[in-house]
Design an enzyme around this catalytic site. Structure first.
Site, short mmCIF file in Angstrom:
data_model
loop_
_atom_site.label_atom_id
_atom_site.label_comp_id
_atom_site.label_asym_id
_atom_site.label_seq_id
_atom_site.Cartn_x
_atom_site.Cartn_y
_atom_site.Cartn_z
N GLY A 41 0.78 -1.23 0.00
CA GLY A 41 0.00 0.00 0.00
C GLY A 41 0.81 1.29 0.00
N HIS A 77 0.98 0.87 -13.18
CA HIS A 77 1.69 -0.34 -13.59
C HIS A 77 3.18 -0.04 -13.72
CE1 HIS A 77 2.14 -4.29 -15.41
NE2 HIS A 77 2.93 -3.73 -16.31
C1 GRF Z 1 3.29 -1.26 -7.51
O1 GRF Z 1 4.58 -1.47 -8.01
C2 GRF Z 1 2.31 -1.20 -8.64
O2 GRF Z 1 2.83 -0.65 -9.79
C3 GRF Z 1 2.01 -2.65 -8.86
O3 GRF Z 1 2.00 -3.23 -7.58
C4 GRF Z 1 2.84 -2.48 -6.72
C5 GRF Z 1 2.03 -2.07 -5.51
O4 GRF Z 1 2.79 -1.52 -4.49
N1 GRF Z 1 0.81 -2.82 -9.63
P1 GRF Z 1 2.08 -0.89 -3.22
O5 GRF Z 1 1.17 -1.95 -2.61
O6 GRF Z 1 1.34 0.34 -3.63
O7 GRF Z 1 3.21 -0.57 -2.28
#
Ligand code: GRF
Length: 213
Positions: free
Chosen positions: A15, A110
């Site tokens: 998160g 992404h």
């Molecule tokens: C991020 O790298 C996002 O791009 C991918 O999943 C990861 C999530 O990270 N889809 P977080 O849970 O926001 O720290």
């Protein structure tokens, strides 16, 4: 102060992108009115709790199929009044009936320069390919995998990168800048599809930022 856009954030893990939203646009252009996780006990839920944002878990295994899960999720987000759904590390696919509940109002971050390396393991895919430039994309979500119209992209040159952790650490600040920026643009009504090519998103920036007027 103009009206704050009610947004929901979907998460599955740590998160940090949710945190970036809570630290920037929350209480300004937007109000995070709901955080839903596909994983019980995801650390992202604690981040929402800490800011008093209502949370719920919609684990795939709790429902007979993905459609039933999507329906329950959409119902809860609509009850909470969400007008934009932000996928921030959400590791599940959403079906068309869900997307139809929030037309043109679901966005995702992404960790690649789409259309290169969609789907899971984007950073690993990019490293395996041997690219020298990595990137982050914020895009609208359609029924495909990371295939919707691009809103914002940013790159970083990492010609010697070898380890996914190293690339992730370099991409994090880009994600944490771009996702709130995209939410703020959406909240201001500053995104619109180019009539000549609806895949192309035109960003209406304030005059000061364009150097005009
Ligand atoms: C991020 O790298 C996002 O791009 C991918 O999943 C990861 C999530 O990270 N889809 P977080 O849970 O926001 O720290």
């Amino acid at each position: 102060m103009s009206e704050q856009l009610p947004i929901a954030v979907l998460v599955s893990g740590t998160g940090t992108n949710l945190q970036a939203l809570l630290d920037t646009v929350h209480g300004r252009e937007a109000e995070v009115v709901a955080v839903a996780s596909s994983v019980a006990g995801a650390p992202a839920l604690e981040r929402a709790d800490a800011r008093g944002v209502p949370t719920a878990v919609f684990a795939r295994a709790q429902y007979p199929d993905r459609g039933a899960r999507d329906e329950a999720l959409a119902d809860w987000l609509q009850e909470r009044g969400a007008r934009l759904v932000v996928l921030a590390g959400y590791m599940e696919l959403l079906g068309e009936p869900f997307l139809e509940c929030f037309p043109g109002a679901v966005i995702n971050v992404h960790p690649s320069l789409l259309p290169a390396f969609p789907g899971v393991g984007a950073i690993e895919q990019a490293l395996a390919y041997g690219v020298k430039v990595f990137g982050v994309t914020v895009h609208f979500v359609d029924a495909g995998v990371d295939s919707g119209p691009v809103i914002l992209q940013r790159t970083i040159e990492l010609p010697d990168a070898r380890e996914p952790e190293e690339v992730l650490a370099a991409l994090r600040p880009l994600e944490h800048a771009l996702l709130p920026q995209a939410v703020a643009l959406f909240a201001r009504g500053a995104l619109r599809a180019d009539p000549e090519n609806p895949r192309r998103q035109i960003v209406d920036r304030p005059a000061a930022q364009t150097g005009e007027g």
